[in-house]
Design a protein around this motif. Structure first.
Motif, PDB file in Angstrom:
ATOM      1  N   UNK A  82      -8.578   9.562   2.252  1.00  0.00           N
ATOM      2  CA  UNK A  82     -10.070   9.438   2.059  1.00  0.00           C
ATOM      3  C   UNK A  82     -11.328   8.425   2.143  1.00  0.00           C
ATOM      4  N   UNK A  83     -12.362   8.966   2.929  1.00  0.00           N
ATOM      5  CA  UNK A  83     -12.899   7.786   2.685  1.00  0.00           C
ATOM      6  C   UNK A  83     -13.378   6.769   1.837  1.00  0.00           C
ATOM      7  N   UNK A  84     -13.029   7.576   0.150  1.00  0.00           N
ATOM      8  CA  UNK A  84     -13.869   6.354  -0.850  1.00  0.00           C
ATOM      9  C   UNK A  84     -12.175   4.909  -1.026  1.00  0.00           C
ATOM     10  N   UNK A  85     -10.797   5.629  -1.084  1.00  0.00           N
ATOM     11  CA  UNK A  85      -9.462   4.139  -0.935  1.00  0.00           C
ATOM     12  C   UNK A  85     -10.009   3.688   0.179  1.00  0.00           C
ATOM     13  N   UNK A  86     -10.203   4.095   1.258  1.00  0.00           N
ATOM     14  CA  UNK A  86     -10.352   2.954   2.150  1.00  0.00           C
ATOM     15  C   UNK A  86     -11.804   2.022   1.842  1.00  0.00           C
ATOM     16  N   UNK A  87     -12.441   2.339   1.755  1.00  0.00           N
ATOM     17  CA  UNK A  87     -13.683   1.691   1.751  1.00  0.00           C
ATOM     18  C   UNK A  87     -13.040   0.025   0.012  1.00  0.00           C
TER      19      UNK A  87
END
Length: 184
Positions: free
Chosen positions: A14-19
């Motif tokens: 998901x974008x949040x963990x990647x961020x």
């Protein structure tokens, strides 16, 4: 009319963990090392371009940006190949512009060089640089006549940019491992 919606599970995070992963990486020096090396090289190139008054001193910075690599492994060989290809490309591109062919011939040449780029990139870095540099020269000087003096400046700028990339952007950053003498 029936519409079927198919949901496919993605293996992408998901974008949040990647961020968050990216944000944590900003705390390490290794993340910033390439930016620091490139900034230092471009600062030296810009200063040299300002001190050496000539028509297009930015060519030094362009060469530095092209030659400097993110990874230091194999950077010396790759920079040498890039320098050779870039110098040859400067000659080819400058002579092409110096000849001042018709606009349609230049458009065809730009198209052919742009088409060759992806093919050459993975096969020969020297030939890739030889292809890319005339492309840049043609795009920068499209329709303008080039003199022998300008060609000389470009070659000198290319040599200066390659030297800066190697001396400032490569040599000080390489960790030299001392070879231990082999036990006999």
């Amino acid at each position: 009319m029936v519409v079927t919606l198919v949901l496919v599970a993605s293996t992408e995070p998901l974008p949040v963990p990647r961020f968050r992963l990216w944000w944590k990486s900003l705390r390490r020096w290794k993340t910033w090392q390439y930016s620091a090396r490139l900034t230092l090289c471009l600062a030296v190139a810009g200063a040299l371009g300002q001190l050496w008054h000539q028509p297009k001193g930015y060519w030094i910075a362009v060469t530095v940006a092209i030659v400097a690599r993110r990874q230091l492994d194999g950077a010396l060989r790759r920079a040498g190949e890039r320098a050779l290809g870039t110098a040859a490309g400067v000659l080819v591109g400058s002579l092409t512009v110096w000849w001042v062919p018709s606009s349609w011939w230049l458009v065809g040449t730009v198209g052919a060089l742009a088409g060759l780029r992806p093919f050459l990139r993975d096969r020969s870095y020297t030939l890739y640089a030889l292809c890319m540099t005339p492309l840049v020269v043609l795009l920068l000087d499209f329709g303008q006549a080039t003199t022998w003096e300008t060609i000389g400046y470009r070659l000198a700028d290319t040599a200066a940019g390659c030297a800066i990339a190697l001396v400032v952007g490569y040599l000080p950053w390489v960790r030299r491992e001392k070879a231990l003498p082999a036990a006999v």
